[in-house]
Design an enzyme around this catalytic site. Structure first.
Site, mmCIF file in Angstrom:
data_model
loop_
_atom_site.group_PDB
_atom_site.id
_atom_site.type_symbol
_atom_site.label_atom_id
_atom_site.label_comp_id
_atom_site.label_asym_id
_atom_site.label_seq_id
_atom_site.Cartn_x
_atom_site.Cartn_y
_atom_site.Cartn_z
ATOM 1 N N LYS A 224 -37.617 25.558 17.622
ATOM 2 C CA LYS A 224 -38.278 24.315 18.040
ATOM 3 C C LYS A 224 -37.590 23.650 19.213
ATOM 4 O O LYS A 224 -38.229 22.983 20.016
ATOM 5 C CB LYS A 224 -38.381 23.335 16.866
ATOM 6 C CG LYS A 224 -39.446 23.725 15.856
ATOM 7 C CD LYS A 224 -39.877 22.538 15.009
ATOM 8 C CE LYS A 224 -40.970 22.950 14.038
ATOM 9 N NZ LYS A 224 -41.303 21.891 13.092
ATOM 10 N N LYS B 14 -47.415 34.332 12.981
ATOM 11 C CA LYS B 14 -48.052 33.621 11.877
ATOM 12 C C LYS B 14 -49.042 32.568 12.370
ATOM 13 O O LYS B 14 -48.891 32.018 13.475
ATOM 14 C CB LYS B 14 -47.007 33.011 10.942
ATOM 15 C CG LYS B 14 -46.249 31.858 11.499
ATOM 16 C CD LYS B 14 -45.476 31.163 10.387
ATOM 17 C CE LYS B 14 -44.982 29.833 10.908
ATOM 18 N NZ LYS B 14 -44.507 28.920 9.908
ATOM 19 N N LYS C 232 -50.420 25.702 13.461
ATOM 20 C CA LYS C 232 -51.167 24.566 13.991
ATOM 21 C C LYS C 232 -50.829 24.325 15.455
ATOM 22 O O LYS C 232 -51.581 23.700 16.175
ATOM 23 C CB LYS C 232 -50.833 23.310 13.184
ATOM 24 C CG LYS C 232 -51.499 23.310 11.834
ATOM 25 C CD LYS C 232 -51.186 22.044 11.059
ATOM 26 C CE LYS C 232 -49.938 22.191 10.232
ATOM 27 N NZ LYS C 232 -49.855 21.252 9.104
HETATM 28 P P1 AMP Z 1 -45.980 23.436 8.055
HETATM 29 O O1 AMP Z 1 -47.336 23.005 8.394
HETATM 30 O O2 AMP Z 1 -45.414 24.421 9.034
HETATM 31 O O3 AMP Z 1 -45.075 22.303 7.744
HETATM 32 O O4 AMP Z 1 -46.078 24.283 6.713
HETATM 33 C C1 AMP Z 1 -46.484 23.757 5.474
HETATM 34 C C2 AMP Z 1 -46.402 24.815 4.409
HETATM 35 O O5 AMP Z 1 -47.285 25.905 4.712
HETATM 36 C C3 AMP Z 1 -45.004 25.451 4.272
HETATM 37 O O6 AMP Z 1 -44.753 25.771 2.919
HETATM 38 C C4 AMP Z 1 -45.117 26.702 5.106
HETATM 39 O O7 AMP Z 1 -44.213 27.684 4.719
HETATM 40 C C5 AMP Z 1 -46.560 27.108 4.849
HETATM 41 N N1 AMP Z 1 -47.120 27.832 5.995
HETATM 42 C C6 AMP Z 1 -47.223 27.408 7.269
HETATM 43 N N2 AMP Z 1 -47.804 28.339 8.053
HETATM 44 C C7 AMP Z 1 -48.069 29.399 7.240
HETATM 45 C C8 AMP Z 1 -48.663 30.676 7.437
HETATM 46 N N3 AMP Z 1 -49.137 31.072 8.612
HETATM 47 N N4 AMP Z 1 -48.771 31.500 6.372
HETATM 48 C C9 AMP Z 1 -48.335 31.128 5.174
HETATM 49 N N5 AMP Z 1 -47.768 29.935 4.903
HETATM 50 C C10 AMP Z 1 -47.629 29.083 5.926
#
Ligand code: AMP
Ligand code: TRP
Length: 336
Positions: A119, A201, A204
């Site tokens: 980041k 992966k 957003k």
């Molecule tokens: P974040 O939006 O990155 O804070 O992620 C929120 C939750 O979703 C966390 O538990 C991440 O590990 C999970 N997460 C985010 N992106 C992915 C993805 N592409 N595949 C699976 N889990 C995800």
């Protein structure tokens, strides 16, 4: 809720930045709904607004996205009578615990956190201090609830390792206060990949909206995005993430949503082409999201949302406050 009947605690948190996508849902949120039913277990699902502040946020946006995420929790089937749903900043113990844990954290271990390196893009001169110490705040989130299990996606494994290290260090130096948390990482669906870039992966922050499907996408958007999803030049539906990342990702999505195993799906699609896979998946995703979206619209602007938040914050403050008091006492801080 009577505390004495619970043996285990589950805690997880999601940042309120933009609408949740299928990766968040299949990798994390969807499993929360099962966990709230677990026996002898009390669960805490938090919207981590303080974590969101580690990168610049528009205040109005943050406000709205926080409420959106609580509405999403309710829409996917989390039930305030079964799980504690709350916002991190409503429980001041999180900020306080983060400071106390900061004092036992080491520069070396913090510098090894890969998410910070990603980041901050290597520019440590201008990167925010909050971004650097973010995993300590996360450790506090987890440890304050004497959490035994933490459901997260694979990308959070390293942060969880830090939480365990800090808990062990604190217990060793100040007395046995924290439960050592275990990560709970689901094998299938732990990593949903980008539809347009299946080597990375789903995220957003991807450049193109064809990377992800949000939980609020219309059936038209879902269709468009899945039709455009990158596959490969063969025409065989087979799970092989290394050589066929796109097709494997689509199979994973269908598997997690429908509960069918990957090999069942491979068998089902034998002799069929990618068009058939996409057509079926469009239907599966649209049908699955429809009731979630309906419920979301019903509650997003209702009193139920604030009622849920007050109830969740009250219980969270109770549990977190108790652990924080123990931490302070153990560290020699005076309590009145
Ligand atoms: P974040 O939006 O990155 O804070 O992620 C929120 C939750 O979703 C966390 O538990 C991440 O590990 C999970 N997460 C985010 N992106 C992915 C993805 N592409 N595949 C699976 N889990 C995800
Ligand atoms: N860092 C996590 C993420 O980006 C969010 C998070 C904050 C979290 N506190 C937590 C996850 C505690 C699990 C437990 O996904």
């Amino acid at each position: 809720m009577k505390e004495c009947i619970y043996l285990n605690r589950i805690f997880s948190g999601i940042q309120p930045t933009r609408v949740a996508h299928l990766g968040n849902y299949l990798g994390a949120l969807k499993h929360f709904v099962d966990y709230q039913e677990a026996e002898n277990t009390e669960s805490f699902f938090c919207v981590v607004d303080l974590h969101a502040l580690t990168v610049r946020q528009d205040p109005k946006e943050l406000h709205e996205r926080t409420l959106d995420l609580i509405a999403t929790y309710l829409a996917i089937g989390l039930d305030p009578n079964k799980a504690n749903l709350f916002v991190q900043s409503h429980v001041p113990a999180h900020s306080e615990a983060a400071w106390l844990l900061t004092t036992i954290s080491r520069m070396g271990e913090m510098s090894r956190m890969t998410q910070f390196k990603d980041k901050s893009k290597g520019s440590s001169e201008t990167a925010g201090v909050g971004l650097f110490s973010y995993p300590i705040l996360m450790a506090g989130d987890i440890l304050l609830y004497q959490t035994s299990q933490v459901p997260v996606g694979e990308d959070q494994k390293q942060h969880l390792e830090l939480a365990r290290d800090l808990a062990e260090r604190f217990n060793r130096d100040y007395g046995d206060i924290f439960t050592i948390p275990e990560p709970m990482i689901n094998k299938v669906g732990a990593r949903i990949m980008g539809l347009d870039q299946p080597e990375k992966k789903m995220s957003k922050s991807a450049e193109s909206e064809f990377n992800y499907i949000t939980l609020l996408d219309t059936p038209k958007q879902i269709e468009k995005k899945l039709k455009r999803a990158v596959t490969d030049s063969e025409n065989e539906i087979r799970f092989d993430p290394e050589n066929k990342p796109g097709v494997s990702n689509l199979l994973t999505i269908e598997s997690v949503i429908t509960g069918q195993s990957i090999s069942e799906l491979e068998q089902h699609y034998q002799g069929m082409g990618y068009g058939a896979l996409k057509k079926e998946l469009i239907e599966v995703v649209t049908d699955h999201l429809r009731p979630i979206q309906e419920r979301y619209q019903e509650i997003r602007y209702s009193d139920e949302l604030f009622h849920t938040l007050r109830k969740g914050a009250a219980r969270a403050n109770e549990v977190a406050g108790e652990t924080l008091a123990k931490m302070k006492k153990a560290m020699g801080l005076i309590q009145l």
